[in-house]
Design a protein around this motif. Structure first.
Motif, mmCIF file in Angstrom:
data_model
loop_
_atom_site.group_PDB
_atom_site.id
_atom_site.type_symbol
_atom_site.label_atom_id
_atom_site.label_comp_id
_atom_site.label_asym_id
_atom_site.label_seq_id
_atom_site.Cartn_x
_atom_site.Cartn_y
_atom_site.Cartn_z
ATOM 1 N N VAL A 61 -12.069 -1.418 3.624
ATOM 2 C CA VAL A 61 -12.191 -1.668 2.190
ATOM 3 C C VAL A 61 -12.516 -0.356 1.506
ATOM 4 C CG1 VAL A 61 -13.428 -2.931 0.395
ATOM 5 C CG2 VAL A 61 -13.003 -4.021 2.608
ATOM 6 N N LYS A 78 -13.183 1.146 -2.506
ATOM 7 C CA LYS A 78 -13.415 0.764 -3.895
ATOM 8 C C LYS A 78 -13.781 1.993 -4.707
ATOM 9 C CE LYS A 78 -15.829 -3.473 -2.430
ATOM 10 N NZ LYS A 78 -16.965 -4.334 -2.796
ATOM 11 N N ILE A 99 -4.791 -6.405 0.273
ATOM 12 C CA ILE A 99 -5.025 -6.978 -1.042
ATOM 13 C C ILE A 99 -5.665 -5.906 -1.913
ATOM 14 C CG2 ILE A 99 -5.212 -9.362 -0.239
ATOM 15 C CD1 ILE A 99 -8.230 -9.164 -0.397
ATOM 16 N N HIS A 107 -7.227 -5.087 -6.269
ATOM 17 C CA HIS A 107 -7.690 -5.720 -7.499
ATOM 18 C C HIS A 107 -8.135 -4.658 -8.496
ATOM 19 C CE1 HIS A 107 -10.431 -8.105 -10.076
ATOM 20 N NE2 HIS A 107 -9.700 -9.137 -9.695
ATOM 21 N N HIS A 137 -14.100 -5.216 -6.627
ATOM 22 C CA HIS A 137 -13.379 -6.044 -5.650
ATOM 23 C C HIS A 137 -12.593 -5.103 -4.752
ATOM 24 C CE1 HIS A 137 -13.207 -9.837 -8.355
ATOM 25 N NE2 HIS A 137 -14.210 -9.073 -8.714
ATOM 26 N N PRO A 138 -12.206 -5.517 -3.582
ATOM 27 C CA PRO A 138 -12.404 -6.783 -2.889
ATOM 28 C C PRO A 138 -13.828 -6.925 -2.369
ATOM 29 C CG PRO A 138 -10.497 -5.598 -1.986
ATOM 30 C CD PRO A 138 -11.241 -4.663 -2.876
ATOM 31 N N HIS A 139 -14.226 -8.191 -2.138
ATOM 32 C CA HIS A 139 -15.543 -8.494 -1.588
ATOM 33 C C HIS A 139 -15.389 -9.123 -0.210
ATOM 34 C CE1 HIS A 139 -18.146 -7.426 -4.892
ATOM 35 N NE2 HIS A 139 -17.203 -7.892 -5.704
ATOM 36 N N VAL A 184 -11.998 -11.085 3.448
ATOM 37 C CA VAL A 184 -12.147 -10.315 2.222
ATOM 38 C C VAL A 184 -11.361 -11.036 1.133
ATOM 39 C CG1 VAL A 184 -10.219 -8.755 2.750
ATOM 40 C CG2 VAL A 184 -12.054 -7.969 1.265
ATOM 41 N N ILE A 185 -11.846 -10.952 -0.111
ATOM 42 C CA ILE A 185 -11.289 -11.733 -1.196
ATOM 43 C C ILE A 185 -11.192 -10.914 -2.481
ATOM 44 C CG2 ILE A 185 -13.580 -12.634 -1.713
ATOM 45 C CD1 ILE A 185 -12.319 -15.192 -2.729
ATOM 46 N N VAL A 186 -10.168 -11.212 -3.265
ATOM 47 C CA VAL A 186 -10.085 -10.759 -4.648
ATOM 48 C C VAL A 186 -10.027 -12.006 -5.517
ATOM 49 C CG1 VAL A 186 -9.055 -8.504 -4.191
ATOM 50 C CG2 VAL A 186 -7.570 -10.485 -4.524
ATOM 51 N N HIS A 187 -10.503 -11.867 -6.762
ATOM 52 C CA HIS A 187 -10.669 -13.038 -7.625
ATOM 53 C C HIS A 187 -10.458 -12.644 -9.083
ATOM 54 C CE1 HIS A 187 -14.021 -15.228 -9.982
ATOM 55 N NE2 HIS A 187 -12.989 -16.051 -9.966
ATOM 56 N N THR A 233 -17.653 -13.239 -7.447
ATOM 57 C CA THR A 233 -16.615 -13.139 -6.417
ATOM 58 C C THR A 233 -17.210 -13.055 -5.018
ATOM 59 O OG1 THR A 233 -15.137 -12.082 -7.995
ATOM 60 C CG2 THR A 233 -14.591 -11.832 -5.658
#
Length: 179
Positions: A16, A18, A41, A43, A58-60, A68-71, A98
């Motif tokens: 990740v 950021k 992914i 964001h 993001h991502p978290h 891992v997620i983006v929202h 998120t």
């Protein structure tokens, strides 16, 4: 106010990256420390919960770095879910709604029993789908999410409510995007 990307590299490690600020700041960071993988992914964020920062970008990651997620959207009941997850031992690094979704999916994944792989018609993705469905059923607000699982580099799961989500299919490539 910030952006980030996550990818699973050739060794199966979830990476990740950021950066606070403009997308060019993320590009500079990636030039210094490239992230490569066949699935990823990304964001761009406009802060709703938590000030602009690398940590809140993001991502978290959820659980023990298993997903891992983006929202895109706003989760209205994030504080109640966050409080419950803290009592279950989840550690939060950001002030975002998120990250709550990421840990909630991880919590739901821990409660899912894997299907019998020997059974005809058993879907190996079923536990992942069920965990995401269980998590989003608890959310109040709007969301367009994409989830990437560290140990399943062939799967992205997306869900939406209120926020737009589009799926693009090309030759040898697929895309999921929100606004």
């Amino acid at each position: 106010d910030s952006s980030g990307v996550a990818a699973i590299d050739a060794s199966g490690t979830l990476k990740v990256t950021k950066a606070t600020g403009r997308v060019d700041d993320l590009i500079e960071r990636l030039a210094e420390s490239p992230v490569a993988g066949s699935i990823s992914i990304g964001h761009t964020r406009w802060a709703t919960h938590g000030r602009p920062s690398d940590v809140n970008s993001h991502p978290h990651v959820g659980g023990n770095n298993e997903l891992v997620i983006v929202h895109n959207g706003v989760i209205e009941n994030y504080q109640q879910i966050r409080d419950r997850l803290i009592t279950q031992g989840y550690v939060f690094r950001s002030a975002t709604d998120t990250e709550v979704i990421a840990h909630l999916i991880s919590s739901c994944l821990d409660q899912v029993t894997a299907p019998d792989q020997s059974a005809d018609g058993a879907d190996p993705h079923a536990p992942l789908v069920h965990a995401v469905q269980s998590a989003v059923a608890q959310l109040r607000g709007s969301y367009g999410i994409v989830v990437l699982f560290r140990d399943r580099a062939d799967v992205l799961i997306a869900a939406r409510l209120g926020s737009p989500l589009v799926v693009g299919v090309g030759e040898g490539e697929h895309f999921i995007a929100s606004d």
